[in-house]
Write a protein that holds these residues in place. Structure first.
Motif, PDB file in Angstrom:
ATOM      1  N   GLY A   1       0.828  -1.198   0.000  1.00 24.48           N
ATOM      2  CA  GLY A   1       0.000   0.000   0.000  1.00 24.48           C
ATOM      3  C   GLY A   1       0.860   1.244   0.000  1.00 24.48           C
ATOM      4  N   ALA A   2       0.669   2.098  -1.006  1.00 26.74           N
ATOM      5  CA  ALA A   2       1.486   3.307  -1.142  1.00 26.74           C
ATOM      6  C   ALA A   2       0.671   4.557  -0.844  1.00 26.74           C
ATOM      7  CB  ALA A   2       2.086   3.383  -2.541  1.00 26.74           C
ATOM      8  N   GLY A   3      -0.244   4.472   0.123  1.00 24.10           N
ATOM      9  CA  GLY A   3      -0.957   5.650   0.585  1.00 24.10           C
ATOM     10  C   GLY A   3      -0.064   6.474   1.489  1.00 24.10           C
ATOM     11  N   PHE A   4      -0.664   7.426   2.218  1.00 19.56           N
ATOM     12  CA  PHE A   4       0.156   8.329   3.016  1.00 19.56           C
ATOM     13  C   PHE A   4       0.885   7.600   4.143  1.00 19.56           C
ATOM     14  CE2 PHE A   4      -2.515  11.700   1.100  1.00 19.56           C
ATOM     15  CZ  PHE A   4      -1.483  12.471   0.590  1.00 19.56           C
ATOM     16  N   VAL A   5       0.240   6.659   4.816  1.00 18.56           N
ATOM     17  CA  VAL A   5       0.924   5.933   5.890  1.00 18.56           C
ATOM     18  C   VAL A   5       2.088   5.131   5.327  1.00 18.56           C
ATOM     19  CG1 VAL A   5       0.706   4.098   7.607  1.00 18.56           C
ATOM     20  CG2 VAL A   5      -1.074   5.848   7.423  1.00 18.56           C
ATOM     21  N   GLY A   6       1.840   4.375   4.264  1.00 23.30           N
ATOM     22  CA  GLY A   6       2.910   3.585   3.665  1.00 23.30           C
ATOM     23  C   GLY A   6       4.052   4.445   3.172  1.00 23.30           C
ATOM     24  N   ALA A   7       3.717   5.577   2.540  1.00 22.62           N
ATOM     25  CA  ALA A   7       4.752   6.462   2.002  1.00 22.62           C
ATOM     26  C   ALA A   7       5.572   7.106   3.114  1.00 22.62           C
ATOM     27  CB  ALA A   7       4.109   7.525   1.115  1.00 22.62           C
ATOM     28  N   GLU A   8       4.918   7.526   4.204  1.00 20.37           N
ATOM     29  CA  GLU A   8       5.664   8.127   5.313  1.00 20.37           C
ATOM     30  C   GLU A   8       6.607   7.123   5.954  1.00 20.37           C
ATOM     31  OE1 GLU A   8       2.381  11.544   6.552  1.00 20.37           O
ATOM     32  OE2 GLU A   8       2.730   9.845   7.890  1.00 20.37           O
ATOM     33  N   VAL A   9       6.142   5.894   6.126  1.00 17.86           N
ATOM     34  CA  VAL A   9       7.005   4.865   6.709  1.00 17.86           C
ATOM     35  C   VAL A   9       8.160   4.541   5.762  1.00 17.86           C
ATOM     36  CG1 VAL A   9       7.139   2.468   7.488  1.00 17.86           C
ATOM     37  CG2 VAL A   9       5.194   3.901   8.155  1.00 17.86           C
ATOM     38  N   ALA A  10       7.892   4.514   4.470  1.00 21.21           N
ATOM     39  CA  ALA A  10       8.959   4.264   3.503  1.00 21.21           C
ATOM     40  C   ALA A  10      10.049   5.327   3.615  1.00 21.21           C
ATOM     41  CB  ALA A  10       8.384   4.251   2.079  1.00 21.21           C
ATOM     42  N   ALA A  11       9.641   6.578   3.738  1.00 22.46           N
ATOM     43  CA  ALA A  11      10.615   7.668   3.858  1.00 22.46           C
ATOM     44  C   ALA A  11      11.452   7.521   5.121  1.00 22.46           C
ATOM     45  CB  ALA A  11       9.882   9.011   3.844  1.00 22.46           C
ATOM     46  N   VAL A  12      10.793   7.226   6.227  1.00 26.51           N
ATOM     47  CA  VAL A  12      11.522   7.040   7.486  1.00 26.51           C
ATOM     48  C   VAL A  12      12.474   5.862   7.386  1.00 26.51           C
ATOM     49  CG1 VAL A  12      11.277   6.341   9.898  1.00 26.51           C
ATOM     50  CG2 VAL A  12       9.792   8.125   8.966  1.00 26.51           C
ATOM     51  N   ALA A  13      11.992   4.757   6.846  1.00 29.12           N
ATOM     52  CA  ALA A  13      12.810   3.541   6.775  1.00 29.12           C
ATOM     53  C   ALA A  13      14.050   3.756   5.914  1.00 29.12           C
ATOM     54  CB  ALA A  13      11.971   2.383   6.234  1.00 29.12           C
ATOM     55  N   ARG A  14      13.903   4.466   4.801  1.00 26.12           N
ATOM     56  CA  ARG A  14      15.070   4.732   3.971  1.00 26.12           C
ATOM     57  C   ARG A  14      16.092   5.567   4.738  1.00 26.12           C
ATOM     58  NH1 ARG A  14      17.411   2.376   1.591  1.00 26.12           N
ATOM     59  NH2 ARG A  14      18.267   3.875   0.081  1.00 26.12           N
ATOM     60  N   GLY A  15      15.619   6.522   5.526  1.00 24.13           N
ATOM     61  CA  GLY A  15      16.526   7.331   6.328  1.00 24.13           C
ATOM     62  C   GLY A  15      17.269   6.533   7.380  1.00 24.13           C
ATOM     63  N   LEU A  16      16.709   5.390   7.762  1.00 28.40           N
ATOM     64  CA  LEU A  16      17.338   4.513   8.745  1.00 28.40           C
ATOM     65  C   LEU A  16      18.203   3.436   8.100  1.00 28.40           C
ATOM     66  CD1 LEU A  16      14.284   4.045  11.144  1.00 28.40           C
ATOM     67  CD2 LEU A  16      16.306   5.466  11.544  1.00 28.40           C
ATOM     68  N   GLY A  17      18.339   3.489   6.775  1.00 26.64           N
ATOM     69  CA  GLY A  17      19.182   2.515   6.086  1.00 26.64           C
ATOM     70  C   GLY A  17      18.493   1.204   5.783  1.00 26.64           C
ATOM     71  N   VAL A  18      17.168   1.195   5.809  1.00 27.56           N
ATOM     72  CA  VAL A  18      16.403  -0.013   5.506  1.00 27.56           C
ATOM     73  C   VAL A  18      16.159  -0.089   4.000  1.00 27.56           C
ATOM     74  CG1 VAL A  18      14.200  -1.215   5.904  1.00 27.56           C
ATOM     75  CG2 VAL A  18      15.288   0.056   7.768  1.00 27.56           C
ATOM     76  N   LYS A  19      16.206  -1.297   3.453  1.00 27.40           N
ATOM     77  CA  LYS A  19      15.875  -1.519   2.046  1.00 27.40           C
ATOM     78  C   LYS A  19      14.359  -1.646   1.934  1.00 27.40           C
ATOM     79  CE  LYS A  19      20.211  -4.037   1.370  1.00 27.40           C
ATOM     80  NZ  LYS A  19      20.815  -5.369   1.049  1.00 27.40           N
ATOM     81  N   VAL A  20      13.755  -0.788   1.118  1.00 23.28           N
ATOM     82  CA  VAL A  20      12.291  -0.690   1.086  1.00 23.28           C
ATOM     83  C   VAL A  20      11.751  -1.029  -0.295  1.00 23.28           C
ATOM     84  CG1 VAL A  20      10.286   0.814   1.395  1.00 23.28           C
ATOM     85  CG2 VAL A  20      12.305   1.085   2.869  1.00 23.28           C
ATOM     86  N   THR A  21      10.759  -1.918  -0.308  1.00 23.18           N
ATOM     87  CA  THR A  21       9.948  -2.171  -1.495  1.00 23.18           C
ATOM     88  C   THR A  21       8.515  -1.792  -1.152  1.00 23.18           C
ATOM     89  OG1 THR A  21      11.355  -4.013  -2.211  1.00 23.18           O
ATOM     90  CG2 THR A  21       9.147  -3.872  -3.163  1.00 23.18           C
ATOM     91  N   MET A  22       7.910  -0.951  -1.981  1.00 27.34           N
ATOM     92  CA  MET A  22       6.533  -0.519  -1.742  1.00 27.34           C
ATOM     93  C   MET A  22       5.665  -1.022  -2.885  1.00 27.34           C
ATOM     94  SD  MET A  22       5.247   3.165  -0.304  1.00 27.34           S
ATOM     95  CE  MET A  22       6.129   4.142  -1.530  1.00 27.34           C
ATOM     96  N   LEU A  23       4.574  -1.709  -2.534  1.00 25.17           N
ATOM     97  CA  LEU A  23       3.686  -2.327  -3.510  1.00 25.17           C
ATOM     98  C   LEU A  23       2.362  -1.578  -3.551  1.00 25.17           C
ATOM     99  CD1 LEU A  23       4.258  -6.040  -2.420  1.00 25.17           C
ATOM    100  CD2 LEU A  23       5.522  -4.743  -4.154  1.00 25.17           C
TER     101      LEU A  23
END
Length: 399
Positions: A149-171
């Protein structure tokens, strides 16, 4: 009126209780919440809590002494299970029954779940503090996070996770993320922003199953058979209003508790916040809004109508929401959904500073801005509040 019961102890419910006291109401207020903690703010759950910038105690909407000063009959950690509207009584999960003269339904929403995921370690949703802390523990450098899910919650978490060095795939099932909510142009801009920052965004896909081994998540299987490995999965596919406790109440429940322009669902019963679907006369349409600002404004409006039944005012706000993603602050006013047209009205997306205006029928229905000064947003809000026609608004924007 001598007894008001508010079911839901989050932002909307607390705002209602505080407004009642500010307006001079001295009667009993029962505030019921299914979580055991004092009311807290939810927007930081997908941002400051996950990054570790905030400790959980900073989320509290009010300190204990401020709650005590309201003189509430506070019942936390117990959910409402039924409503007898004719008898004006609410049943709680502990078996007790609370009588009321005025009732406020502020029970909010809960996340949608994918089937067959219950009990799998590493599969998360995000609504409560407990949810956020559990997800935070998984966001470690080098870990693989799949967001469904790439809604606002998913997108905000993706942004945070990338800043923490996490590899992110968003579907995302749609071809353009958030297109239904904010239009294709804004959706494509946000998609590009995530792509440029290393998020693997896959659109037009559907999830067939969450794959696990020994009760631990291992990945996500798509409908085309593709397997995406994961150390954690966030399911962010929207929410459902918490209305099951109203099933036998006689209230109309359709995508929330249905209310009129005064936010009344029945005599003496009002809806507030995420759970309420009310008629907004400013836009002449029914809307249910899951945004923090609306919950607070809604609570204040309902408090006034409860205390002034002969002088009720319609609740006709210009809705507002914001989202923080990477260095971008995204802000919007108005009713963007179901728009007929969305067009670039100011700035340049290539520079990360722009306004998109939204038309519904012949009127200006909304505006979304990225990287623009507050004065710009206030101008657009004023036009929306005044019911400006599309032609007049766009002529002014071009001047």
């Amino acid at each position: 009126m001598n007894r008001v019961m508010i079911v839901g102890a989050s932002a909307g419910g607390l705002a209602t209780a505080e407004a009642l006291r500010r307006m001079g109401y001295e009667g009993a207020i029962t505030l019921v919440g299914d979580e055991p903690c004092l009311p807290y703010d939810r927007p930081p759950l997908s941002k400051q809590i996950l990054t570790g910038q905030w400790e959980p105690d900073r989320l509290a909407l009010r300190e204990q002494v401020e709650i005590d000063a309201l003189g509430l009959d506070l019942r936390l950690g117990v959910a409402a299970t039924g409503l007898d509207a004719a008898g004006r009584t609410v049943e709680l999960a502990d078996g007790s029954h609370v009588e009321y003269e005025g009732l406020v339904v502020a029970t909010g929403v809960r996340p949608r779940h994918l089937p067959n995921c219950e009990g799998i370690a590493g599969v998360h949703t995000l609504r409560t503090l407990a949810d956020a802390l559990a997800l935070k523990a998984r966001l470690l450098p080098g870990r693989r996070l799949v967001i469904v899910g790439a809604g606002f919650v998913g997108a905000e978490v993706a942004a945070v996770a990338r800043g923490l060095g996490v590899k992110v795939t968003m579907l995302e099932a749609a071809s353009v993320p958030l297109a239904a909510a904010i239009g294709e142009q804004a959706g494509l801009f946000l998609a590009q922003a995530h792509h440029e920052r290393g998020v693997q965004l896959r659109t037009g896909v559907s999830v067939a199953a969450i794959v696990s081994a020994a009760g631990v998540v291992k990945g996500v299987k798509l409908a085309d058979g593709t397997m995406i490995a994961a150390d954690a999965v966030l399911v962010a596919i929207g929410s459902l209003p918490n209305t099951e406790w109203l099933d036998s109440s006689g209230l109309t429940v359709t995508n929330g508790v249905v209310c009129d322009e005064y936010s009344a669902a029945a005599p003496g019963v009002y809806g507030v916040g995420d759970v309420a679907r009310w008629h907004n006369p400013l836009f002449d349409t029914a809307m249910r809004i899951e945004h923090r600002t609306n919950a607070a404004e809604h609570g204040m409006a309902v408090a006034r109508n409860l205390l002034n039944p002969d002088q009720r005012r319609p609740f006709a706000p210009v809705p507002y929401f914001w989202s923080d993603q990477y260095e971008m602050k995204i802000q919007a006013y108005g009713h963007l959904r179901d728009h007929d047209e969305a067009t670039l009205a100011d700035g340049d997306p290539a520079q990360g500073r722009f306004v998109i205006a939204y038309r519904t029928g012949t009127r200006l229905a909304g505006a979304l801005a990225v990287g623009m000064p507050p004065k710009t947003l206030r101008t657009w809000r004023a036009l929306i509040a005044a019911g400006s026609t599309w032609d007049a608004a766009m002529t002014g924007a071009a001047a």
